[in-house]
Design a protein around this motif. Structure first.
Motif, PDB file in Angstrom:
ATOM      1  N   ALA A  30       0.842  -1.224  -0.040  1.00  0.00           N
ATOM      2  CA  ALA A  30       0.116  -0.015  -0.002  1.00  0.00           C
ATOM      3  C   ALA A  30       0.819   1.301  -0.012  1.00  0.00           C
ATOM      4  O   ALA A  30       0.201   2.381  -0.303  1.00  0.00           O
ATOM      5  N   ALA A  31       2.184   1.244   0.430  1.00  0.00           N
ATOM      6  CA  ALA A  31       2.915   2.300   0.481  1.00  0.00           C
ATOM      7  C   ALA A  31       3.463   2.894  -0.967  1.00  0.00           C
ATOM      8  O   ALA A  31       4.084   3.674  -1.015  1.00  0.00           O
ATOM      9  N   LEU A  32       3.252   1.751  -1.955  1.00  0.00           N
ATOM     10  CA  LEU A  32       3.660   1.944  -3.409  1.00  0.00           C
ATOM     11  C   LEU A  32       2.661   2.793  -4.121  1.00  0.00           C
ATOM     12  O   LEU A  32       1.551   2.008  -4.172  1.00  0.00           O
ATOM     13  N   PRO A  33       2.937   4.089  -4.618  1.00  0.00           N
ATOM     14  CA  PRO A  33       1.805   4.637  -5.257  1.00  0.00           C
ATOM     15  C   PRO A  33       1.452   3.838  -6.602  1.00  0.00           C
ATOM     16  O   PRO A  33       2.039   3.028  -7.196  1.00  0.00           O
ATOM     17  N   ASP A  34       0.127   3.595  -6.861  1.00  0.00           N
ATOM     18  CA  ASP A  34      -0.204   2.901  -8.123  1.00  0.00           C
ATOM     19  C   ASP A  34       0.344   3.185  -9.429  1.00  0.00           C
ATOM     20  O   ASP A  34       0.517   4.604  -9.507  1.00  0.00           O
ATOM     21  N   ILE A  35       0.356   2.258 -10.278  1.00  0.00           N
ATOM     22  CA  ILE A  35       0.748   2.636 -11.651  1.00  0.00           C
ATOM     23  C   ILE A  35      -0.207   2.503 -12.545  1.00  0.00           C
ATOM     24  O   ILE A  35      -1.192   1.795 -12.366  1.00  0.00           O
ATOM     25  N   ASP A  36      -0.539   3.630 -13.384  1.00  0.00           N
ATOM     26  CA  ASP A  36      -1.711   3.634 -14.307  1.00  0.00           C
ATOM     27  C   ASP A  36      -1.104   2.929 -15.690  1.00  0.00           C
ATOM     28  O   ASP A  36      -0.658   3.570 -16.479  1.00  0.00           O
ATOM     29  N   TRP A  37      -1.963   1.848 -15.530  1.00  0.00           N
ATOM     30  CA  TRP A  37      -1.392   1.042 -16.820  1.00  0.00           C
ATOM     31  C   TRP A  37      -2.056   1.161 -18.167  1.00  0.00           C
ATOM     32  O   TRP A  37      -3.479   1.409 -17.858  1.00  0.00           O
ATOM     33  N   MET A  63       1.733  -0.818 -20.500  1.00  0.00           N
ATOM     34  CA  MET A  63       2.687   0.489 -20.544  1.00  0.00           C
ATOM     35  C   MET A  63       2.263   1.150 -19.474  1.00  0.00           C
ATOM     36  O   MET A  63       1.206   1.759 -19.474  1.00  0.00           O
ATOM     37  N   ALA A  64       3.277   1.930 -18.556  1.00  0.00           N
ATOM     38  CA  ALA A  64       2.827   2.953 -17.615  1.00  0.00           C
ATOM     39  C   ALA A  64       2.547   3.938 -18.599  1.00  0.00           C
ATOM     40  O   ALA A  64       3.343   4.485 -19.383  1.00  0.00           O
ATOM     41  N   ARG A  65       1.388   4.845 -18.058  1.00  0.00           N
ATOM     42  CA  ARG A  65       0.899   5.830 -18.724  1.00  0.00           C
ATOM     43  C   ARG A  65       2.121   6.984 -18.557  1.00  0.00           C
ATOM     44  O   ARG A  65       2.159   7.911 -19.737  1.00  0.00           O
ATOM     45  N   HIS A  66       2.686   7.099 -17.581  1.00  0.00           N
ATOM     46  CA  HIS A  66       3.721   8.156 -17.446  1.00  0.00           C
ATOM     47  C   HIS A  66       5.160   7.605 -17.086  1.00  0.00           C
ATOM     48  O   HIS A  66       5.125   6.600 -16.569  1.00  0.00           O
ATOM     49  N   PRO A  67       5.957   8.482 -17.073  1.00  0.00           N
ATOM     50  CA  PRO A  67       7.367   8.003 -16.686  1.00  0.00           C
ATOM     51  C   PRO A  67       7.233   7.896 -15.173  1.00  0.00           C
ATOM     52  O   PRO A  67       6.491   8.354 -14.593  1.00  0.00           O
ATOM     53  N   GLY A  98       2.241  14.216 -17.515  1.00  0.00           N
ATOM     54  CA  GLY A  98       1.187  14.360 -17.931  1.00  0.00           C
ATOM     55  C   GLY A  98       0.873  15.846 -18.493  1.00  0.00           C
ATOM     56  O   GLY A  98      -0.402  15.914 -18.643  1.00  0.00           O
ATOM     57  N   ALA A  99       1.716  16.750 -18.390  1.00  0.00           N
ATOM     58  CA  ALA A  99       1.429  18.082 -18.612  1.00  0.00           C
ATOM     59  C   ALA A  99       1.018  18.454 -20.081  1.00  0.00           C
ATOM     60  O   ALA A  99       0.723  19.731 -20.541  1.00  0.00           O
ATOM     61  N   TYR A 100       1.080  17.640 -21.026  1.00  0.00           N
ATOM     62  CA  TYR A 100       0.801  17.891 -22.477  1.00  0.00           C
ATOM     63  C   TYR A 100      -0.135  16.751 -22.727  1.00  0.00           C
ATOM     64  O   TYR A 100       0.160  15.765 -23.982  1.00  0.00           O
ATOM     65  N   PRO A 101      -1.407  16.827 -22.705  1.00  0.00           N
ATOM     66  CA  PRO A 101      -2.247  15.954 -22.926  1.00  0.00           C
ATOM     67  C   PRO A 101      -2.496  15.868 -24.508  1.00  0.00           C
ATOM     68  O   PRO A 101      -2.877  14.952 -24.934  1.00  0.00           O
ATOM     69  N   LEU A 102      -2.136  16.844 -25.140  1.00  0.00           N
ATOM     70  CA  LEU A 102      -2.470  17.025 -26.640  1.00  0.00           C
ATOM     71  C   LEU A 102      -1.472  15.949 -27.231  1.00  0.00           C
ATOM     72  O   LEU A 102      -1.642  15.481 -28.417  1.00  0.00           O
ATOM     73  N   GLY A 103      -0.350  15.728 -26.542  1.00  0.00           N
ATOM     74  CA  GLY A 103       0.598  14.691 -27.065  1.00  0.00           C
ATOM     75  C   GLY A 103       0.321  13.094 -26.863  1.00  0.00           C
ATOM     76  O   GLY A 103       1.416  12.575 -27.236  1.00  0.00           O
ATOM     77  N   GLY A 108      -3.376   6.232 -25.639  1.00  0.00           N
ATOM     78  CA  GLY A 108      -3.360   7.041 -24.432  1.00  0.00           C
ATOM     79  C   GLY A 108      -2.191   7.052 -23.571  1.00  0.00           C
ATOM     80  O   GLY A 108      -2.277   7.497 -22.329  1.00  0.00           O
ATOM     81  N   VAL A 109      -0.913   6.806 -23.959  1.00  0.00           N
ATOM     82  CA  VAL A 109       0.156   7.066 -23.270  1.00  0.00           C
ATOM     83  C   VAL A 109       0.627   8.382 -23.327  1.00  0.00           C
ATOM     84  O   VAL A 109       0.746   8.936 -24.385  1.00  0.00           O
ATOM     85  N   LEU A 110       1.460   8.788 -22.286  1.00  0.00           N
ATOM     86  CA  LEU A 110       1.688  10.424 -22.245  1.00  0.00           C
ATOM     87  C   LEU A 110       3.020  10.287 -22.204  1.00  0.00           C
ATOM     88  O   LEU A 110       3.887   9.470 -21.615  1.00  0.00           O
TER      89      LEU A 110
END
Length: 243
Positions: free
Chosen positions: A10-17, A40-44, A160-165, A170-172
């Protein structure tokens, strides 16, 4: 000594796959290849997520460093929680993936460059994740190179600051912000096993200090696996299923 097994999941933040469906796709100069479905993870990987590895004494646990060079952690230039973790070499990224696998109870790792390119270019082989033409404001790069635009931040941004990219699935952040380590060697892409040979490993995606040409999704780059720089980070993949 505290080890990662003492840290609750629970201490590990979720990965958005993001699911990347299997099948044929265009690779490099029009070559058709096939991959199975992967995730793939949505974000680095962010500073916040990497901090969990540090807090778990991940650098002190030999399990994560077997067959690779153990490092001493280095502070990132931009330590804000949701910016990508930089100043991490290839060995550290591999160790982080091994540790994360145990925390998540399924295997995660760096992507191969084939997986990375499939996620960035879609099935049809787009030039950029969003299409075939560069569009100003779609990625954190130095647009003043070659007059591609006026944006030049000279630093990372939050993920995720560039959603148009976004890519077709849906990977950012697959173009700009930070270059991303891949699993395989640059000169011998078929070699993906971790080792201490020092052979250059692949980088993909370009970064905040690159131009539009450098962030093309088919562009191959590299660095020595022991190098740490402020424009390189990484993300994870899994062959799933994600539970």
């Amino acid at each position: 000594m505290t080890t990662s097994s003492d840290l609750p999941v629970a201490a590990l933040p979720d990965i958005d796959w993001v699911e990347i469906p299997g099948g044929d796709y265009i690779y490099q100069d029009g070559k058709s290849r096939t991959l199975p479905t992967f995730y793939m993870a949505r974000h680095p990987i962010t500073n916040m997520r990497y901090q969990a590895f540090l807090d778990a004494c991940g650098y002190d646990d030999e399990r994560w460093w077997q067959g690779i060079e153990r490092a001493t952690p280095q502070e990132p230039r931009w330590p804000q929680a949701t910016r990508p973790r930089t100043s991490v070499n290839w060995y550290e990224a591999v160790a982080f993936g091994r540790w994360s696998s145990e925390q998540l109870s399924y295997t995660v790792r760096l992507p191969t460059e084939e997986e990375w390119e499939r996620a960035a270019r879609g099935r049809a082989g787009r030039t950029f994740p969003w299409g075939d033409d560069y569009s100003t404001g779609y990625a954190n790069i130095d647009e003043t190179w070659d007059d591609a635009g006026e944006c030049k931040l000279e630093q990372t941004t939050i993920v995720g600051a560039y959603p148009l990219g976004t890519s077709s699935e849906g990977v950012l952040d697959l173009a700009g912000n930070v270059c991303e380590w891949c699993l395989n060697k640059h000169e011998h892409p078929e070699e993906i096993e971790p080792d201490t040979s020092g052979d250059a490993r692949v980088l993909r995606g370009g970064s905040w200090d690159g131009d539009a040409d450098a962030v093309r999704s088919a562009e191959r780059n590299w660095n020595d696996p022991g190098e740490r720089v402020d424009n390189v980070g990484f993300r994870l993949v899994s062959s799933g299923p994600i539970r």
